[in-house]
Motif scaffolding. Structure first.
Motif, PDB file in Angstrom:
ATOM      1  N   ALA A   1       0.858  -1.144   0.204  1.00  0.00           N
ATOM      2  CA  ALA A   1      -0.155  -0.023  -0.060  1.00  0.00           C
ATOM      3  C   ALA A   1       0.994   1.154  -0.055  1.00  0.00           C
TER       4      ALA A   1
ATOM      5  N   GLY B   1       5.334   5.525  -2.878  1.00  0.00           N
ATOM      6  CA  GLY B   1       6.468   6.295  -2.709  1.00  0.00           C
ATOM      7  C   GLY B   1       7.746   5.617  -2.771  1.00  0.00           C
ATOM      8  N   GLN B   2       8.613   6.320  -2.011  1.00  0.00           N
ATOM      9  CA  GLN B   2       9.917   5.956  -1.961  1.00  0.00           C
ATOM     10  C   GLN B   2      10.204   4.419  -1.241  1.00  0.00           C
ATOM     11  N   ALA B   3       9.419   4.093  -0.216  1.00  0.00           N
ATOM     12  CA  ALA B   3       9.490   2.866   0.573  1.00  0.00           C
ATOM     13  C   ALA B   3       8.618   1.753  -0.440  1.00  0.00           C
ATOM     14  N   GLY B   4       7.654   1.941  -0.708  1.00  0.00           N
ATOM     15  CA  GLY B   4       6.797   1.187  -1.546  1.00  0.00           C
ATOM     16  C   GLY B   4       7.405   0.750  -2.908  1.00  0.00           C
TER      17      GLY B   4
ATOM     18  N   GLU C   1      -1.859   5.754  -4.363  1.00  0.00           N
ATOM     19  CA  GLU C   1      -2.930   6.722  -4.454  1.00  0.00           C
ATOM     20  C   GLU C   1      -2.690   7.677  -5.507  1.00  0.00           C
ATOM     21  N   GLU C   2      -1.438   8.102  -5.473  1.00  0.00           N
ATOM     22  CA  GLU C   2      -1.079   9.095  -6.601  1.00  0.00           C
ATOM     23  C   GLU C   2      -1.227   8.790  -7.887  1.00  0.00           C
TER      24      GLU C   2
ATOM     25  N   SER D   1      11.389  20.433  -3.289  1.00  0.00           N
ATOM     26  CA  SER D   1      11.548  21.506  -2.657  1.00  0.00           C
ATOM     27  C   SER D   1      13.011  22.247  -3.208  1.00  0.00           C
ATOM     28  N   LYS D   2      13.715  21.575  -3.822  1.00  0.00           N
ATOM     29  CA  LYS D   2      15.198  22.061  -4.187  1.00  0.00           C
ATOM     30  C   LYS D   2      15.197  22.707  -5.623  1.00  0.00           C
TER      31      LYS D   2
ATOM     32  N   VAL E   1      -5.855   1.934  -0.778  1.00  0.00           N
ATOM     33  CA  VAL E   1      -6.151   0.799   0.026  1.00  0.00           C
ATOM     34  C   VAL E   1      -7.328   1.374   1.118  1.00  0.00           C
TER      35      VAL E   1
ATOM     36  N   ALA F   1       3.131   1.132   3.166  1.00  0.00           N
ATOM     37  CA  ALA F   1       4.379   2.190   3.117  1.00  0.00           C
ATOM     38  C   ALA F   1       3.392   3.299   2.427  1.00  0.00           C
ATOM     39  N   VAL F   2       2.803   3.891   3.559  1.00  0.00           N
ATOM     40  CA  VAL F   2       1.576   5.013   3.023  1.00  0.00           C
ATOM     41  C   VAL F   2       2.173   6.569   3.399  1.00  0.00           C
TER      42      VAL F   2
ATOM     43  N   ALA G   1       3.194   9.821   4.804  1.00  0.00           N
ATOM     44  CA  ALA G   1       2.750  11.025   5.823  1.00  0.00           C
ATOM     45  C   ALA G   1       2.123  12.122   4.930  1.00  0.00           C
TER      46      ALA G   1
ATOM     47  N   ASN H   1       0.356   8.545   8.048  1.00  0.00           N
ATOM     48  CA  ASN H   1      -0.863   7.990   7.616  1.00  0.00           C
ATOM     49  C   ASN H   1      -0.941   6.650   8.090  1.00  0.00           C
TER      50      ASN H   1
ATOM     51  N   GLU I   1      11.869  10.459   8.815  1.00  0.00           N
ATOM     52  CA  GLU I   1      11.288  10.854   7.370  1.00  0.00           C
ATOM     53  C   GLU I   1      12.316  11.252   6.549  1.00  0.00           C
TER      54      GLU I   1
ATOM     55  N   TRP J   1      19.768  14.357   4.485  1.00  0.00           N
ATOM     56  CA  TRP J   1      20.441  15.661   3.769  1.00  0.00           C
ATOM     57  C   TRP J   1      19.497  16.853   3.570  1.00  0.00           C
TER      58      TRP J   1
HETATM   59  P1  FAD Z   1       5.990   8.764   0.648  1.00  0.00           P
HETATM   60  O1  FAD Z   1       6.903   8.966  -0.229  1.00  0.00           O
HETATM   61  O2  FAD Z   1       5.119   9.863   1.179  1.00  0.00           O
HETATM   62  O3  FAD Z   1       4.996   7.632  -0.251  1.00  0.00           O
HETATM   63  C1  FAD Z   1       3.647   7.386   0.339  1.00  0.00           C
HETATM   64  C2  FAD Z   1       2.498   7.283  -0.853  1.00  0.00           C
HETATM   65  O4  FAD Z   1       1.550   6.462  -0.386  1.00  0.00           O
HETATM   66  C3  FAD Z   1       2.181   8.519  -1.152  1.00  0.00           C
HETATM   67  O5  FAD Z   1       2.236   8.483  -2.795  1.00  0.00           O
HETATM   68  C4  FAD Z   1       0.814   8.357  -0.846  1.00  0.00           C
HETATM   69  O6  FAD Z   1      -0.103   9.286  -1.825  1.00  0.00           O
HETATM   70  C5  FAD Z   1       0.194   6.860  -0.923  1.00  0.00           C
HETATM   71  N1  FAD Z   1      -0.673   6.230  -0.115  1.00  0.00           N
HETATM   72  C6  FAD Z   1      -1.147   7.106   1.135  1.00  0.00           C
HETATM   73  N2  FAD Z   1      -2.133   6.164   1.696  1.00  0.00           N
HETATM   74  C7  FAD Z   1      -2.373   5.294   0.820  1.00  0.00           C
HETATM   75  C8  FAD Z   1      -3.382   4.374   0.696  1.00  0.00           C
HETATM   76  N3  FAD Z   1      -4.104   4.045   1.555  1.00  0.00           N
HETATM   77  N4  FAD Z   1      -3.365   3.394  -0.292  1.00  0.00           N
HETATM   78  C9  FAD Z   1      -2.543   3.733  -1.511  1.00  0.00           C
HETATM   79  N5  FAD Z   1      -1.688   4.761  -1.368  1.00  0.00           N
HETATM   80  C10 FAD Z   1      -1.485   5.356  -0.072  1.00  0.00           C
HETATM   81  N6  FAD Z   1      14.140  13.068   2.623  1.00  0.00           N
HETATM   82  C11 FAD Z   1      15.848  12.982   2.401  1.00  0.00           C
HETATM   83  O7  FAD Z   1      16.220  12.094   2.924  1.00  0.00           O
HETATM   84  N7  FAD Z   1      16.362  13.956   2.158  1.00  0.00           N
HETATM   85  C12 FAD Z   1      15.738  15.202   1.385  1.00  0.00           C
HETATM   86  O8  FAD Z   1      16.419  15.983   1.020  1.00  0.00           O
HETATM   87  C13 FAD Z   1      14.460  15.168   1.497  1.00  0.00           C
HETATM   88  N8  FAD Z   1      13.619  16.338   0.802  1.00  0.00           N
HETATM   89  C14 FAD Z   1      12.312  16.182   0.932  1.00  0.00           C
HETATM   90  C15 FAD Z   1      11.406  17.337   0.355  1.00  0.00           C
HETATM   91  C16 FAD Z   1      10.050  17.078   0.093  1.00  0.00           C
HETATM   92  C17 FAD Z   1       9.439  18.356  -0.554  1.00  0.00           C
HETATM   93  C18 FAD Z   1       9.531  16.273   0.755  1.00  0.00           C
HETATM   94  C19 FAD Z   1       8.110  16.122   0.795  1.00  0.00           C
HETATM   95  C20 FAD Z   1       9.985  14.904   1.364  1.00  0.00           C
HETATM   96  C21 FAD Z   1      11.529  14.885   1.550  1.00  0.00           C
HETATM   97  N9  FAD Z   1      12.136  14.032   2.082  1.00  0.00           N
HETATM   98  C22 FAD Z   1      13.661  14.248   2.110  1.00  0.00           C
HETATM   99  C23 FAD Z   1      11.381  12.956   2.727  1.00  0.00           C
HETATM  100  C24 FAD Z   1      11.389  11.784   2.006  1.00  0.00           C
HETATM  101  O9  FAD Z   1      11.032  12.200   0.484  1.00  0.00           O
HETATM  102  C25 FAD Z   1      10.478  10.847   2.473  1.00  0.00           C
HETATM  103  O10 FAD Z   1      11.000  10.351   3.615  1.00  0.00           O
HETATM  104  C26 FAD Z   1       9.956   9.426   1.601  1.00  0.00           C
HETATM  105  O11 FAD Z   1       9.284  10.137   0.497  1.00  0.00           O
HETATM  106  C27 FAD Z   1       9.109   8.731   2.480  1.00  0.00           C
HETATM  107  O12 FAD Z   1       8.896   7.788   1.571  1.00  0.00           O
HETATM  108  P2  FAD Z   1       7.620   6.717   2.132  1.00  0.00           P
HETATM  109  O13 FAD Z   1       7.375   5.913   1.084  1.00  0.00           O
HETATM  110  O14 FAD Z   1       7.478   6.194   3.551  1.00  0.00           O
HETATM  111  O15 FAD Z   1       6.355   7.758   1.938  1.00  0.00           O
END
Ligand code: FAD
Length: 407
Positions: A7, A10-13, A34-35, A46-47, A80, A106-107, A109, A242, A291, A324
């Motif tokens: 689920a 993003g990066q983790a999924g 979701e996206e 953001s950069k 999901v 891997a939903v 925040a 989330n 994060e 970073w």
């Molecule tokens: P996310 O990447 O947030 O992915 C989660 C995904 O799950 C999203 O696409 C969401 O829409 C989806 N989702 C949520 N609920 C559901 C559901 N129920 N069903 C299906 N899909 C769902 N980290 C660094 O280390 N260095 C940096 O320089 C840095 N810069 C960043 C700049 C910005 C603008 C942002 C927003 C974050 C930055 N981060 C940085 C943080 C890093 O991007 C996050 O820690 C990383 O993306 C986490 O990955 P994730 O997969 O856990 O979550």
């Protein structure tokens, strides 16, 4: 075999799916994302992304062909919405359900929404997704004065990017220093000076009471009544995990989905990784939720290994945390979890634009924060990974050389 359902795309999924295949997992792998886009990197948002006309494709983690070649089924634009732990199925927003052997949450925040008047006016922005970055980029075209609410990594990265575009930028931060949750006072002070030199106005200890405007934002009002004129407002006031979906399925949450040393929830078929996961870190000796890309990637790799091997005997999660943040010409790098430090030794102050801050709690080195000193950052990762001891009085000595110490 019903396989693995992930689920979140993003990066983790993305990483858990890729690592499952890389590790030879043969069952079905499905990502529900979701996206409505292929998985992409957030850090550039953001950069560079907001200040250039870079293409969305430049953000992609992998091209579409990668998913086809690796038989990863990607259901973008779907969500999901429920977990049935007895039946081992998830319900989808599009209707229907998917069965799983293992479910990886891997939903991520969501941006914190400030409970203030005017927060939904046109011209008020948030930044988490590529779509939001594109809206921000478009909004900037007609905006000369920008108020950024929040002096954390993202607010400050955006402020530096907007100064490069010659916008007039004010950052409003409620705490008495910048990046207060994540870095030492020494590093906060360094960035305060440098952002001011870049021409950004910084208001510390300033709480935002409302965004003012009729059809669209025209000013931000602080709690002391002062009004800051703004053509565009960015709210960058942190995120909340989330974790509702997990909570509704009866899994424990504590500012994040609670997981064990293998990222497993109390239900051994369900894992949580990345921004949504709360876990006990040996580097902080408490439950944390991180994060960062490093955290998302390393937790995903561990879960893939755990699913493939099924081995409860795998070593516990122990990846060294690092972060970073690029703010204008300054690359801030952090290794370790430095938030609980009670003593900081700084070095490299002689060299303009560079800094190394060794953060101690008592005699224990919690981590190292560096600015434009990538060498020390990399040495710091080795130091923490190998559990090497470095004493406070050594670091404080004139001419202390980390390299000689680690070698
Ligand atoms: P996310 O990447 O947030 O992915 C989660 C995904 O799950 C999203 O696409 C969401 O829409 C989806 N989702 C949520 N609920 C559901 C559901 N129920 N069903 C299906 N899909 C769902 N980290 C660094 O280390 N260095 C940096 O320089 C840095 N810069 C960043 C700049 C910005 C603008 C942002 C927003 C974050 C930055 N981060 C940085 C943080 C890093 O991007 C996050 O820690 C990383 O993306 C986490 O990955 P994730 O997969 O856990 O979550």
């Amino acid at each position: 075999k019903t396989g693995v359902v992930v689920a979140g795309g993003g990066q983790a999924g993305f990483q858990v799916a890729a690592s499952l295949r890389q590790g030879g997992y043969g069952g079905p792998v499905t990502i529900v994302a979701e996206e409505p886009r292929l998985p992409y990197q957030r850090p550039p948002l953001s950069k560079t992304y907001i200040k250039t006309d870079a293409d969305f494709d430049s953000l992609l983690l992998k091209p579409r062909s990668f998913y086809e070649k690796n038989a990863i089924s990607l259901r973008t634009g779907d969500r999901v919405v429920a977990i049935d732990r007895q039946a081992c199925t998830v319900g989808l927003a599009s209707g229907g359900s998917l069965a799983y052997d293992h479910l990886v949450l891997a939903v991520g925040a969501s941006n914190r929404v400030l409970p203030i008047a005017g927060n939904a006016l046109a011209g008020v922005h948030q930044l988490r997704t590529a779509a939001e970055a594109e809206r921000l980029r478009a909004g900037l075209a007609g905006a000369a004065r920008v108020v950024v609410v929040g002096g954390g990594f993202i607010g400050l990265e955006v402020a530096a990017a907007l100064r490069a575009l010659e916008k007039q930028v004010t950052v409003v931060e409620a705490a008495d220093r910048l990046m207060g949750r994540t870095v030492s006072r020494e590093v906060s002070r360094f960035f305060l000076d440098e952002h001011r030199k870049m021409g950004t106005e910084i208001r510390l200890g300033a709480a935002v009471a409302a965004v003012l405007g009729e059809d669209r934002a025209r000013a931000v009002r602080l709690s002391d009544g002062e009004e800051l004129a703004a053509d565009l407002v960015l709210i960058a006031a942190g995120v909340t995990p989330n974790d509702q979906l997990a909570a509704e399925a009866g899994l424990e949450t504590r500012n994040g989905i609670l997981v064990d040393h293998h990222m497993a929830t109390a239900d051994p078929r369900i894992f949580a990784i990345g921004d949504c996961a709360a876990f006990h870190s040996p580097f902080a000796e408490r439950i944390v939720r991180l994060e960062s890309v490093q955290n998302a990637v390393d937790q995903a790799k561990l879960v893939a290994e755990r699913i493939i091997s099924g081995a409860a005997s795998l070593p516990p999660y122990r990846a060294v945390p690092w972060f970073w943040s690029d703010q204008g010409p300054f690359k801030l790098q952090i290794v370790g979890l430095t938030a609980g430090a009670d003593h900081v030794e700084t070095a490299g102050l002689g060299e303009a634009g560079k800094l190394v801050a060794y953060c101690f709690k008592g005699e224990r080195l919690l981590g190292i924060e560096t600015v434009n000193r990538p060498g020390e950052h990399m040495l710091g990762r080795r130091l923490l990974a190998e559990d090497l001891v470095v004493a406070r009085n050594e670091v404080a000595r004139e001419g202390f050389d980390l390299k000689a110490h680690v070698a």
